[in-house]
Design a protein around this motif. Structure first.
Motif, PDB file in Angstrom:
ATOM      1  N   LYS A 169       5.085   3.067  -6.995  1.00 36.84           N
ATOM      2  CA  LYS A 169       3.939   3.825  -7.480  1.00 36.84           C
ATOM      3  C   LYS A 169       3.417   4.754  -6.383  1.00 36.84           C
ATOM      4  CE  LYS A 169       1.531   0.166  -8.668  1.00 36.84           C
ATOM      5  NZ  LYS A 169       0.429  -0.657  -9.236  1.00 36.84           N
ATOM      6  N   LYS A 208       0.550   6.437  -4.008  1.00 39.33           N
ATOM      7  CA  LYS A 208      -0.631   5.842  -3.382  1.00 39.33           C
ATOM      8  C   LYS A 208      -1.847   6.723  -3.660  1.00 39.33           C
ATOM      9  CE  LYS A 208       1.543   3.219   0.348  1.00 39.33           C
ATOM     10  NZ  LYS A 208       2.907   3.245  -0.165  1.00 39.33           N
ATOM     11  N   ASN A 258      -5.308   1.296 -11.140  1.00 34.02           N
ATOM     12  CA  ASN A 258      -4.501   0.344 -10.377  1.00 34.02           C
ATOM     13  C   ASN A 258      -3.105   0.174 -10.959  1.00 34.02           C
ATOM     14  OD1 ASN A 258      -6.240  -1.069  -8.157  1.00 34.02           O
ATOM     15  ND2 ASN A 258      -7.606  -0.856  -9.925  1.00 34.02           N
ATOM     16  N   ASN A 315      -1.071   2.641  -6.138  1.00 35.36           N
ATOM     17  CA  ASN A 315      -1.406   1.635  -5.122  1.00 35.36           C
ATOM     18  C   ASN A 315      -2.587   2.202  -4.338  1.00 35.36           C
ATOM     19  OD1 ASN A 315       0.626  -0.277  -5.678  1.00 35.36           O
ATOM     20  ND2 ASN A 315       2.124   0.931  -4.546  1.00 35.36           N
ATOM     21  N   ASP A 343      -5.406   2.436  -1.520  1.00 36.24           N
ATOM     22  CA  ASP A 343      -5.765   2.021  -0.168  1.00 36.24           C
ATOM     23  C   ASP A 343      -7.172   2.529   0.149  1.00 36.24           C
ATOM     24  OD1 ASP A 343      -3.275   0.908   0.097  1.00 36.24           O
ATOM     25  OD2 ASP A 343      -2.416   2.608   1.183  1.00 36.24           O
TER      26      ASP A 343
END
Length: 677
Positions: free
Chosen positions: A67, A69, A103, A107, A109
């Motif tokens: 995926k 980010k 989500n 991903n 962060d």
């Protein structure tokens, strides 16, 4: 597994079988059944050995989906709370965290930034500075090989670092600013900037420049004042209009006593002002009773001379003059220190006079130095004469004891050109920097100091130090680190104080509570660095009478302590070692100032610009549903199918060795049992 490897395995089997038949099939005995067993065991042995040599492998390929980010960078500075946007920011971060669709596609962060970039663990909007430059520099390295759009949740108000409006492009991926704040214009008076020197000299006046700005539509009249404690030192009435909305006020204040003095500049606020914090700005100045004059003496021009002068005069307490040897002869009483650049016979009278007057010296020895002359006039050292040159790199001596020396990335500095050959001292000396020849660190000094008969002297054995200052600027985008290093040498040579086992480095005053740092070095009785000391600093607030104790932490052969948690006030301190009766005391001042409290609005213009430059889109915090919807519908952010190829041995070599050992053991045992050995 390749076809060639399969052919090798077949060929190995044939060879192993033929060798086994040759060894046992034609034996002149009647134990035919045993021979067949021996052939089988020997075949296993030889075939296993050949398999070890061939080492057959096959490739295992598996596919997986990766995926993209999503980087969520949240401004954790105090300006967010001052603009009453802290709850909005936290609610938006919570929305992202709980969004199943986001989500599922990304991903995510999470990071926070203020003084520096950190992996997000808590968001409290308490940091006193905002450094966007650190965000884009670090994240561009972390995600340079990924698809990673960034949600930048901020008010866009920057206090330190390079201007992010032009620096954000280095991230190289779309940036989506989520703007905390609005574009509403409020009536505001503020002190935009206050310029004042750090030092002033006793019985002189020092200049203060203050830039005052007005934001509003009405014609107003206000009063500008400067106070020292309860005393009013200056007052002026100022008029503003919508078009005439800034003033530069230049004043001079007297310096009548030695010490650190704090002042407060104030512009009287209007009744309808929203932010009155930015109407006041504190500043301080340290009054000293003398200025150090330094003579740079050379009989030829060289770029090093300009670097010496620039570095020396970066400290307002120092002035430098470049002179010829004959010019310096009649002015020795005007200078506290002499830098003698590559001396030759024209320096003879000057050196004799400096020795007579017991002046401190800094001598630079290079390829143009007359070593025969220097050896003849020097009683403390002699330099070997080879008439050859060599380029020497740098190796810092971390055990240097006379004053604190920070490692300013000396390893990256270019070499200095020096005379090949060793220098020998007849008195004790200390090396700051060793000569390094390629990867070999020698015991010869490149920069050294010594004390003799109450005088101090330094030797630099190489020219082209201007390249060091240039490299330091490339490393840190500032000359400050190199100038501080050189300034410490000058300060050491300008003073004749005795060497101390405990050396401190700190400022007389700090602007705001951010960056209140002390450094210390501690040496044993032989003046070798002692890493076992237990240093603490006891700080007493002279106003509130409160006391606090902070321990020093050892880092890179320097003891350090961060006291940024202290509130603005005047402080007395004592640094001591709990294991020995050695201490040093002093005082410092923390001025009341928080740059994050100066803002009224979000910086919408810059945030919109970085969105445009990076192919992103700006959003106001009220439109959070649009942000997530656009990210989900953007076809640039799709999962990527990747393959993972693993090369796996066909047979583990441990098992093959075990099989070889077993087959040989059985064969030997059977032959021994049947009397064939």
């Amino acid at each position: 597994m390749s076809t060639l490897t399969i052919l090798y395995i077949i060929l190995a089997g044939i060879i192993a079988l033929l060798l086994a038949l040759f060894l046992y099939y034609y034996r002149p005995d009647s134990r035919q059944k045993l021979n067949i067993l021996f052939i089988f065991l020997r075949f296993i042995t030889i075939f296993s050995i050949l398999l070890l040599i061939i080492n057959p492998k096959f490739e295992h390929i598996n596919f997986y989906s990766e995926k993209p980010k999503l980087i969520v960078a949240v401004d954790n500075s105090a300006s967010i709370k001052n603009l009453n946007q802290d709850k909005n920011a936290l609610n938006f971060v919570s929305t992202i965290y709980n969004s199943a669709e986001i989500n599922k596609k990304f991903n995510v962060d999470y990071y926070t930034f203020g003084n520096s970039l950190k992996v997000s663990d808590s968001i409290n909007f308490s940091e006193n500075e905002t450094n966007f430059d650190d965000v884009f520099n670090q994240l561009s390295q972390v995600y340079k090989n990924d698809i990673a759009p960034m949600l930048l949740i901020t008010d866009g108000n920057q206090t330190i670092g390079n201007d992010y409006q032009y620096n954000a492009t280095k991230y190289g991926q779309p940036i989506y600013p989520v703007i905390l704040g609005d574009t509403t214009t409020y009536t505001d008076l503020s002190i935009q900037q206050l310029n004042v020197n750090k030092y002033a000299f006793l019985k002189n006046e020092f200049p203060v420049e203050c830039i005052v700005a007005y934001n509003g539509d009405d014609n107003i009249s206000t009063n500008f004042q400067v106070h020292s404690g309860k005393s009013l030192l200056y007052s002026q009435t100022i008029n503003f209009t919508k078009s005439n909305n800034s003033k530069i006020i230049n004043i001079t204040l007297p310096a009548n006593a030695v010490g650190v003095f704090s002042y407060k500049a104030t512009i009287a606020p209007q009744e309808n002002e929203k932010n009155k914090v930015n109407n006041t700005k504190s500043f301080a100045i340290e009054v000293i009773d003398q200025k150090t004059n330094i003579a740079i003496v050379s009989d030829f021009s060289h770029p090093d001379l300009g670097v010496f002068k620039k570095s020396i005069e970066s400290n307002e307490q120092h002035t430098a003059s470049i002179l010829k040897p004959a010019e310096a002869l009649g002015q020795t009483n005007d200078f506290q220190l002499f830098i003698l650049y590559q001396p030759n016979n024209t320096f003879r009278k000057l050196l004799a006079l400096l020795d007579t007057e017991r002046k401190n010296k800094f001598i630079v020895i290079g390829p143009k130095t007359d070593l025969n002359f220097l050896n003849s006039v020097s009683q403390n050292y002699k330099h070997e004469i080879t008439n050859q040159k060599e380029d020497y790199l740098v190796s810092l001596n971390t055990n240097y004891a006379s004053f604190l020396v920070d490692d300013i990335n000396f390893e990256s500095f270019p070499p200095l050109q020096s005379n090949f050959g060793s220098i020998s001292f007849s008195i004790p000396f200390e090396t700051i920097i060793f000569k390094k020849l390629r990867n070999l660190v020698t015991d010869q000094p490149l920069l050294a100091t010594f004390e003799f008969n109450g005088r101090r002297e330094a030797l630099l054995l190489g020219e082209n130090i201007w390249q060091w200052r240039a490299q330091s600027f490339l490393n840190s985008e500032s000359f400050e680190a190199f100038d501080d290093f050189f300034g410490k040498i000058i300060q050491y040579l300008s003073s004749n104080n005795k060497k101390s086992r405990l050396n401190l480095e700190y400022e007389s005053f700090y602007n705001g509570t951010n960056g209140v740092n002390f450094k210390a070095e501690y040496f044993d009785k032989n003046f070798e660095f002692d890493a076992r000391a237990s240093l603490v600093i006891e700080v007493k607030d002279s106003i509130l009478k409160e006391e606090k104790i902070f321990p020093f932490i050892l880092k890179n052969n320097v003891y350090q302590v961060d006291m940024s948690s202290l509130p603005p006030s005047d402080y007395y301190f004592t640094v001591s070692n709990s294991k020995e009766n050695i201490s040093k005391s002093g005082n410092f001042k923390i001025l009341e100032y928080n740059v994050e409290q100066q803002f009224l609005n979000a910086n919408v213009t810059k945030l919109e610009q970085i969105a445009t430059n990076s192919s992103g889109t700006p959003y106001f915090i009220a439109n959070t549903s649009s942000v997530l919807k656009d990210l989900l519908n953007d076809n640039r952010y799709q999962s990527i199918l990747k393959e993972n190829k693993n090369t796996i041995p066909l047979i583990d070599w441990k098992y093959l060795l075990f099989l070889i050992a077993i087959s040989l053991t059985i064969e030997w045992f059977l032959r021994k049992y049947n009397g064939l050995i």
